[in-house]
Design a protein around this motif. Structure first.
Motif, PDB file in Angstrom:
ATOM      1  N   VAL A   2       0.837  -1.199   0.000  1.00 39.85           N
ATOM      2  CA  VAL A   2       0.000   0.000   0.000  1.00 39.85           C
ATOM      3  C   VAL A   2       0.871   1.248   0.000  1.00 39.85           C
ATOM      4  N   GLN A   3       1.923   1.232   0.836  1.00 42.72           N
ATOM      5  CA  GLN A   3       2.818   2.385   0.876  1.00 42.72           C
ATOM      6  C   GLN A   3       3.556   2.564  -0.448  1.00 42.72           C
TER       7      GLN A   3
ATOM      8  N   VAL B 169       1.979   6.405  -6.918  1.00 44.05           N
ATOM      9  CA  VAL B 169       0.986   7.389  -7.360  1.00 44.05           C
ATOM     10  C   VAL B 169       1.527   8.801  -7.196  1.00 44.05           C
ATOM     11  N   ASP B 170       2.156   9.049  -6.032  1.00 41.57           N
ATOM     12  CA  ASP B 170       2.747  10.368  -5.806  1.00 41.57           C
ATOM     13  C   ASP B 170       3.815  10.664  -6.847  1.00 41.57           C
ATOM     14  N   ALA B 171       4.599   9.617  -7.173  1.00 44.17           N
ATOM     15  CA  ALA B 171       5.651   9.806  -8.171  1.00 44.17           C
ATOM     16  C   ALA B 171       5.055  10.142  -9.536  1.00 44.17           C
ATOM     17  N   LEU B 172       3.957   9.452  -9.909  1.00 46.66           N
ATOM     18  CA  LEU B 172       3.305   9.727 -11.181  1.00 46.66           C
ATOM     19  C   LEU B 172       2.728  11.144 -11.214  1.00 46.66           C
TER      20      LEU B 172
ATOM     21  N   SER C  19      14.568  11.990  -4.824  1.00 52.13           N
ATOM     22  CA  SER C  19      13.642  11.816  -3.692  1.00 52.13           C
ATOM     23  C   SER C  19      12.856  10.518  -3.832  1.00 52.13           C
ATOM     24  N   ILE C  20      12.386  10.264  -5.069  1.00 52.09           N
ATOM     25  CA  ILE C  20      11.649   9.018  -5.309  1.00 52.09           C
ATOM     26  C   ILE C  20      12.551   7.816  -5.050  1.00 52.09           C
ATOM     27  N   GLY C  21      13.794   7.902  -5.586  1.00 47.74           N
ATOM     28  CA  GLY C  21      14.741   6.797  -5.353  1.00 47.74           C
ATOM     29  C   GLY C  21      15.011   6.586  -3.887  1.00 47.74           C
ATOM     30  N   LEU C  22      15.140   7.693  -3.130  1.00 46.09           N
ATOM     31  CA  LEU C  22      15.390   7.582  -1.690  1.00 46.09           C
ATOM     32  C   LEU C  22      14.213   6.941  -0.976  1.00 46.09           C
ATOM     33  N   LEU C  23      12.986   7.329  -1.375  1.00 49.03           N
ATOM     34  CA  LEU C  23      11.801   6.734  -0.756  1.00 49.03           C
ATOM     35  C   LEU C  23      11.732   5.236  -1.036  1.00 49.03           C
ATOM     36  N   LEU C  24      11.987   4.864  -2.290  1.00 53.03           N
ATOM     37  CA  LEU C  24      11.954   3.439  -2.637  1.00 53.03           C
ATOM     38  C   LEU C  24      13.048   2.668  -1.910  1.00 53.03           C
TER      39      LEU C  24
ATOM     40  N   LYS D  16      12.508  -0.421   0.694  1.00 51.49           N
ATOM     41  CA  LYS D  16      13.192  -1.712   0.548  1.00 51.49           C
ATOM     42  C   LYS D  16      13.978  -2.056   1.808  1.00 51.49           C
ATOM     43  N   ARG D  17      14.640  -1.059   2.382  1.00 52.92           N
ATOM     44  CA  ARG D  17      15.418  -1.297   3.597  1.00 52.92           C
ATOM     45  C   ARG D  17      14.521  -1.699   4.762  1.00 52.92           C
TER      46      ARG D  17
END
Length: 509
Positions: free
Chosen positions: A251-252, A258-261, A295-300, A304-305
């Motif tokens: 879900v997150q 969605v936020d990234a899109l 920012s998107i990469g950091l969130l992903l 994952k972490r």
């Protein structure tokens, strides 16, 4: 109508052990909840959410949904189920120090509304808490008073729970005949082909009863059933928790996607506007784009972490940081298969801290937790990189040592015994002494089955306790070898030897 059908589907999926699908549907259900105005539909949806979240160990979240149920009781419904979900979440959280009067209020509410099945479920939690607090007699009285009604309702899971609790209470009272009777009844009344907590409790009690009576063949058989039931139950609990976390992460991740899109759409719109501007404006756009993508990469990366961290926690004992029971068993079985493949001896050491319950009862659980941590640190100083070390439950630990002969295993166990006994304690633990009993078993007979090795080590541990504790005993169920290690050095005084044969974790007067 669709909302209520989804709520029913969540319940069916949970009963069918399809937990990931159940939590996925529940997530959809909760997203629709703000738009649902029908009180009865909201009440049903909130109930399914509370029930499934309790099963996944999310007690605070479950309690919040139970509170919403209490605030939105539809006409024709009582507060019984809402109170049960809230009280059950509070009990399962393990944070209760005293019994909340709300439990009796919940029982009275359910009885008044004619919901005796739910009332008995609350009584089961009360009895379980009484047993934990050492009030076994009170638990027996409560369970016996309502046992006939439970049998009449013919609800297998509640009947098995009542039987298992009565067996535990009678065991604590020293009434072996009644303990055996209700333990067998708990096994018979359990839901077939399912591993539940009452079934695990019943098999463990039957194992302890047969072992105390000296019926080692029957004890071994029950011990194997207990291990299978306990492993199955823990696997089911882990499956629920893991399914909840997976759906939560999905879900997150979807939200981030969605936020990234949305951000990408904004960037495209901005790009059209910037096409008419100068080179400097284009450079600013590129910087902005890179910043957003970073920012998107950091969130992903963080998501994952967190997923990897959760997988690690699922294998770790939360208090001591070492392997939990399930992970220890998996690693030990793998090490034994490797040893069998190369025809090398392996040894298992079981460790049980002496009189640990007395420390908890006398000094409190905070000191007991410190004792467990100090003991683990003392053990780790004598372990090698390939050794498998885990907490089997309570004050019991296990070490599987690959490529180790019986004599070497006994020497290692003696070193660890001395390390634990000489562990320095902090000032706030004044008056507490630590010692442990050890049971050692090896595959020198050619048997590489983990359950057999565990039974041999457990039998040796039992003889270590019978020999006065704070000592090492090796061998198997079929022999009577006693470790040659003395309980203290030859320079010890006679009064010290008396002490070493009695409680090793006890207050000093």
């Amino acid at each position: 109508m669709r909302f209520r059908a989804t709520a029913t589907l969540v319940d069916i999926l949970g009963i069918g052990h399809r937990y990931e699908e159940a939590f996925g549907r529940l997530s959809q259900l909760l997203d629709q909840l703000p738009q649902i105005t029908n009180k009865r539909a909201r009440f049903q949806g909130l109930g399914e959410a509370a029930q499934l979240l309790i099963a996944a160990g999310q007690y605070d979240l479950a309690s919040s949904y139970a509170e919403q149920m209490l605030d939105n009781i539809p006409a024709g419904e009582s507060a019984c189920k809402s109170m049960y979900f809230k009280l059950h979440a509070e009990f399962r959280s393990g944070r209760m120090q005293v019994l909340d009067p709300a439990f009796q209020t919940g029982v009275d509410t359910c009885v008044k509304s004619g919901e005796n099945l739910v009332a008995n479920a609350i009584r089961a939690d009360i009895a379980s808490f009484d047993i934990q607090q050492g009030r076994s007699a009170h638990a027996i009285a409560l369970l016996q008073t309502n046992y006939a009604y439970v049998l009449r309702d013919q609800y297998p899971s509640l009947t098995s729970q009542f039987d298992a609790l009565q067996a535990q209470a009678y065991w604590d009272q020293g009434e072996i005949t009644h303990a055996r009777k209700f333990a067998v009844a708990a096994v018979d009344s359990a839901i077939k082909s399912e591993y539940t907590e009452p079934l695990s409790m019943a098999y463990e009690l039957l194992f302890r009863i047969e072992k105390q009576q000296g019926n080692f063949r029957a004890a071994l058989a029950y011990h194997e059933k207990y291990l299978a039931a306990d492993k199955g139950y823990l696997n089911d609990v882990s499956a629920k928790t893991l399914a909840y976390q997976i759906v939560k992460q999905q879900v997150q991740a979807n939200k981030v996607e969605v936020d990234a899109l949305n951000k990408q759409n904004q960037i495209l719109q901005l790009q059209r506007a910037l096409d008419h501007k100068a080179v400097e404006a284009s450079r600013l756009y590129i910087i902005l784009l890179l910043t957003v993508l970073a920012s998107i990469g950091l969130l992903l990366y963080r998501l994952k972490r967190s997923q990897l961290r959760f997988m690690g926690l699922a294998r770790q004992d939360s208090l001591t940081g070492i392997s939990n029971r399930k992970h220890f068993v998996d690693e030990a079985e793998q090490a034994l298969r490797q040893a069998k493949r190369f025809t090398r001896c392996a040894s298992l050491i079981l460790i049980d801290l002496d009189h640990f319950k007395l420390v908890n009862d006398t000094h409190g659980h905070a000191v007991g937790d410190q004792v467990l941590k100090r003991a683990v640190v003392a053990c780790q100083k004598h372990l090698h990189a390939r050794d498998v070390f885990g907490r089997l439950g309570g004050e019991e630990f296990g070490i599987l040592i690959p490529h180790c002969e019986p004599e070497q295993a006994s020497d290692r166990a003696e070193q660890i015994r001395i390390a634990i006994a000489s562990t320095p304690l902090s000032e706030d633990m004044h008056g507490v002494m630590i010692s442990a009993s050890f049971g050692v078993a090896s595959t020198d007979s050619g048997n590489y089955e983990f359950l057999r090795l565990l039974a041999d080590a457990d039998h040796a541990l039992y003889r270590a306790k019978r020999n006065g504790r704070n000592c090492v005993v090796s061998g198997s169920v079929t022999d009577g070898l006693v470790s040659p290690y003395p309980m203290e050095s030859s320079e010890q005084t006679a009064s010290d030897k008396v002490l070493s044969a009695s409680a090793r974790i006890e207050p000093v007067n």
